[in-house]
Motif scaffolding. Structure first.
Motif, short mmCIF file in Angstrom:
data_model
loop_
_atom_site.label_atom_id
_atom_site.label_comp_id
_atom_site.label_asym_id
_atom_site.label_seq_id
_atom_site.Cartn_x
_atom_site.Cartn_y
_atom_site.Cartn_z
N ARG A 24 1.05 -1.21 -0.24
CA ARG A 24 -0.03 -0.07 -0.02
C ARG A 24 0.83 1.44 -0.08
O ARG A 24 2.07 1.14 0.73
CB ARG A 24 -0.93 -0.08 1.10
N GLU A 56 -3.50 -8.32 -8.29
CA GLU A 56 -4.73 -7.62 -8.18
C GLU A 56 -4.34 -6.14 -7.62
O GLU A 56 -3.55 -6.05 -6.74
CB GLU A 56 -5.72 -7.81 -7.15
N ARG A 58 -5.73 -1.96 -7.04
CA ARG A 58 -6.76 -1.00 -7.02
C ARG A 58 -6.28 0.40 -6.64
O ARG A 58 -5.45 0.36 -5.78
CB ARG A 58 -8.10 -1.01 -6.26
N TRP A 60 -7.15 4.74 -5.90
CA TRP A 60 -8.47 5.76 -5.75
C TRP A 60 -7.78 7.14 -5.39
O TRP A 60 -6.50 7.34 -5.17
CB TRP A 60 -8.99 5.37 -4.22
N PRO A 67 -12.78 5.49 -6.59
CA PRO A 67 -12.03 4.63 -7.22
C PRO A 67 -11.37 5.23 -8.73
O PRO A 67 -12.03 6.16 -9.40
CB PRO A 67 -12.85 3.44 -7.82
N PHE A 70 -8.26 -0.16 -11.71
CA PHE A 70 -8.07 -1.40 -11.42
C PHE A 70 -7.30 -2.24 -12.40
O PHE A 70 -7.48 -1.94 -13.43
CB PHE A 70 -9.51 -2.08 -11.14
N GLU A 71 -6.61 -3.28 -11.86
CA GLU A 71 -5.89 -4.17 -12.78
C GLU A 71 -6.11 -5.37 -11.94
O GLU A 71 -5.88 -5.51 -10.98
CB GLU A 71 -4.35 -3.83 -12.94
N ARG A 72 -6.14 -6.45 -12.98
CA ARG A 72 -6.36 -7.87 -12.29
C ARG A 72 -5.57 -8.84 -13.48
O ARG A 72 -5.81 -8.60 -14.90
CB ARG A 72 -7.62 -8.32 -12.33
N HIS A 87 -7.90 -4.54 -17.88
CA HIS A 87 -8.14 -3.17 -17.25
C HIS A 87 -9.48 -2.86 -17.27
O HIS A 87 -9.99 -3.12 -18.54
CB HIS A 87 -7.41 -2.14 -18.07
N MET B 1 -6.92 7.40 2.25
CA MET B 1 -8.52 7.20 2.25
C MET B 1 -9.00 6.33 1.52
O MET B 1 -8.29 5.86 0.21
CB MET B 1 -9.13 8.57 1.79
N PRO B 3 -11.63 3.89 -0.47
CA PRO B 3 -13.03 3.90 -1.54
C PRO B 3 -14.18 3.73 -0.92
O PRO B 3 -14.32 3.27 0.25
CB PRO B 3 -12.69 2.91 -2.76
N VAL B 48 -18.15 -1.14 -8.03
CA VAL B 48 -17.46 -0.01 -7.27
C VAL B 48 -18.15 1.32 -7.60
O VAL B 48 -17.72 2.39 -7.06
CB VAL B 48 -15.84 0.14 -7.59
N ASP B 50 -18.71 2.29 -10.83
CA ASP B 50 -18.37 2.76 -12.08
C ASP B 50 -18.95 1.92 -12.99
O ASP B 50 -19.57 0.90 -12.93
CB ASP B 50 -16.64 2.48 -12.15
N ARG B 72 -9.68 -13.56 -14.19
CA ARG B 72 -9.83 -12.25 -13.68
C ARG B 72 -10.06 -11.12 -14.76
O ARG B 72 -9.14 -11.22 -15.71
CB ARG B 72 -8.79 -11.86 -12.78
N GLY B 73 -11.11 -10.36 -14.50
CA GLY B 73 -11.39 -9.31 -15.48
C GLY B 73 -12.27 -8.47 -15.14
O GLY B 73 -12.99 -8.29 -13.86
N PHE B 74 -13.18 -7.75 -16.06
CA PHE B 74 -13.85 -6.90 -15.83
C PHE B 74 -15.21 -6.84 -17.00
O PHE B 74 -14.63 -7.12 -18.39
CB PHE B 74 -13.60 -5.20 -16.07
N VAL B 84 -13.37 -8.04 -20.83
CA VAL B 84 -11.79 -8.09 -20.67
C VAL B 84 -11.26 -9.04 -19.68
O VAL B 84 -11.72 -8.94 -18.45
CB VAL B 84 -11.18 -6.61 -20.60
N ALA B 86 -8.26 -11.84 -17.98
CA ALA B 86 -6.70 -12.48 -18.10
C ALA B 86 -6.86 -13.95 -17.33
O ALA B 86 -7.81 -13.90 -16.48
CB ALA B 86 -5.93 -11.48 -17.36
#
Lengths: 163, 163
Positions: A24, A56, A58, A60, A67, A70-72, A87, B1, B3, B48, B50, B72-74, B84, B86
């Motif tokens: 972090r 993983e 994220r 913000w 937010p 994000f990447e995974r 992404h 801070m 999210p 989140v 978005d 993992r993806g979105f 998308v 991976a």
């Protein structure tokens, strides 16, 4: 039945074990098309005993906690270092990399080999990642190329391994 | 801070909200190149605030609990449905989809538009996903094409939304 909870690290990712854990910290962003900004970030690398690390990330806004990104994906070891990443901007990335460093510091350089996007996704055409770890301290930079913007510095962050 | 922990759903993904939550169940796999197998699976869709859902999946052998696969993806909403993704096999996937269904059932069909792989990644050249949700019950099938194998049924699973 649940997967084993604490498998042995696969030898193909032993050289990447310096990344394992949750990191972090904060970073600074810039790009020719946006105002400079600061962000908070958390990054996690885990393994399940197979020849890859799961990754993983994220980030913000430091202003309002909203937010940002994000990447995974997965970092593969073995013959070479390979990264596959999704992404939420509608982008997928295949990058290949090299490890270097010495005297307690480890350096991972990754350059995109293939970028692809969805019909409405962002037109990012290349990414370069440079990541240095010394103990529990990480510094990374990311350069980004887009269809109308040459490869330019975009992100720089300093993270600490928390666990 | 941090999210915000419980943001409002973005209107672009309202049509995908039937996926939100964690799903668990079992499936059956087959392919011209492998023996049939059974697997356990967990799938999570979160948001989140978005215009995308984050998607995370893992499956494991029902025989010994060994990890089998991860994705993992979105999933992006808006003008169309876009995925998308991976895969730790060294693959990235860009798929586009359509929603249909009625009378309490929702159907999501996704077909790959772009597949790319790392130098040592698996040569998967196309994926088709068909996913049906009725309340807290999900059934999906996945067909896969590889360099030397035409598009063939690969996976079918039944999952329940647990929370």
């Amino acid at each position: 039945m649940q997967p084993p909870s604490d498998p042995a690290l696969h030898p193909d990712v032993a050289a990447l074990s310096f990344l394992l854990g949750t990191w972090r910290g904060t970073g600074e962003g810039q790009y020719p098309t946006v105002d400079p900004f600061r962000y908070g970030e958390e990054m996690t690398f885990t393994h399940v005993g197979d020849p890859f690390l799961a990754y993983e990330q994220r980030s913000w806004s430091l202003e309002d906690g909203a937010p940002l990104h994000f990447e995974r994906g997965f970092l593969r070891g073995g013959e070479g270092i390979e990264l596959v990443l999704a992404h939420p901007l509608g982008i997928v990335e295949v990058s290949t990399g090299t490890l270097s460093g010495g005297g307690g510091s480890r350096v991972l350089d990754l350059a995109s080999a293939t970028m692809a996007h969805t019909p409405t996704g962002d037109r990012v055409t290349a990414l370069r990642r440079h990541l240095e770890v010394e103990g529990d301290a990480m510094v990374y930079t990311l350069d980004m190329e887009m269809e109308r913007v040459p490869l330019s510095p975009h992100l720089r962050a300093e993270l600490r391994r928390e666990f």
